[in-house]
Design a protein around this motif. Structure first.
Motif, short mmCIF file in Angstrom:
data_model
loop_
_atom_site.label_atom_id
_atom_site.label_comp_id
_atom_site.label_asym_id
_atom_site.label_seq_id
_atom_site.Cartn_x
_atom_site.Cartn_y
_atom_site.Cartn_z
N TRP A 5 25.64 119.85 60.14
CA TRP A 5 24.84 118.89 60.88
C TRP A 5 25.49 118.55 62.22
N TYR A 6 26.80 118.30 62.18
CA TYR A 6 27.51 117.95 63.41
C TYR A 6 27.38 119.07 64.44
N SER A 7 27.55 120.29 64.01
CA SER A 7 27.47 121.42 64.92
C SER A 7 26.05 121.59 65.46
N ALA A 8 25.05 121.43 64.61
CA ALA A 8 23.65 121.57 65.04
C ALA A 8 23.26 120.49 66.05
N VAL A 9 23.68 119.25 65.78
CA VAL A 9 23.33 118.15 66.69
C VAL A 9 24.08 118.28 68.01
N SER A 10 25.36 118.63 67.96
CA SER A 10 26.10 118.78 69.21
C SER A 10 25.55 119.95 70.03
#
Length: 150
Positions: A5-10
């Motif tokens: 999630w963190y990678s997708a949002v960033s």
């Protein structure tokens, strides 16, 4: 496998805000050379659909990266670039329809052409290529309801 999630949002934030900023800077240069900064302010800063577009594109890109299978680096800008352009056309067309435009589809394609000329779309594609190399992938846990007998 899935993108975190963190990678997708960033990823989505970098692509969306970076491409919007590129378009705004190119638009500012054009407006400054034409001595019409009021037009730039009305198109980029004081434009509610622009901020709505940023939100919808960020959500779309984050969900696309999170819920599609990890792709080779060369395919990410194809999928996400298509999603970016589709959202740009849909939001622009719906906004033009809400405002009572005679042919909202024409307004949507004018907006897409403007995004191409201000380098907003090419910046999104380039940022997508760059950020695709830095996506973090994790293994998904498959829970089939069975337990070990130990």
């Amino acid at each position: 496998m899935a993108v975190t999630w963190y990678s997708a949002v960033s990823y989505a934030l970098v692509v969306t805000i970076g491409s919007w900023t590129t378009g705004a800077v190119v638009g500012l240069v054009w407006s400054a050379s034409a001595a019409s900064l009021g037009t730039w302010v009305s198109l980029w800063v004081a434009n509610f659909p622009s901020y709505m577009l940023l939100t919808v594109i960020t959500l779309t890109l984050a969900l696309t990266r999170r819920y599609t299978a990890p792709l080779p680096t060369w395919r990410v800008p194809l999928v996400d670039g298509g999603a970016y352009l589709l959202v740009l056309l849909l939001v622009s067309g719906l906004w033009a329809w809400k405002e009572g435009a005679a042919v909202p589809v024409d307004d949507a394609f004018v907006t897409a052409s403007f995004a191409l000329l201000t380098l907003q779309l090419p910046a999104a594609w380039l940022l997508s290529v760059w950020r695709a190399r830095h996506l973090r992938v994790v293994l998904r846990r498959i829970d089939d309801g069975t337990r070990s007998a130990s």
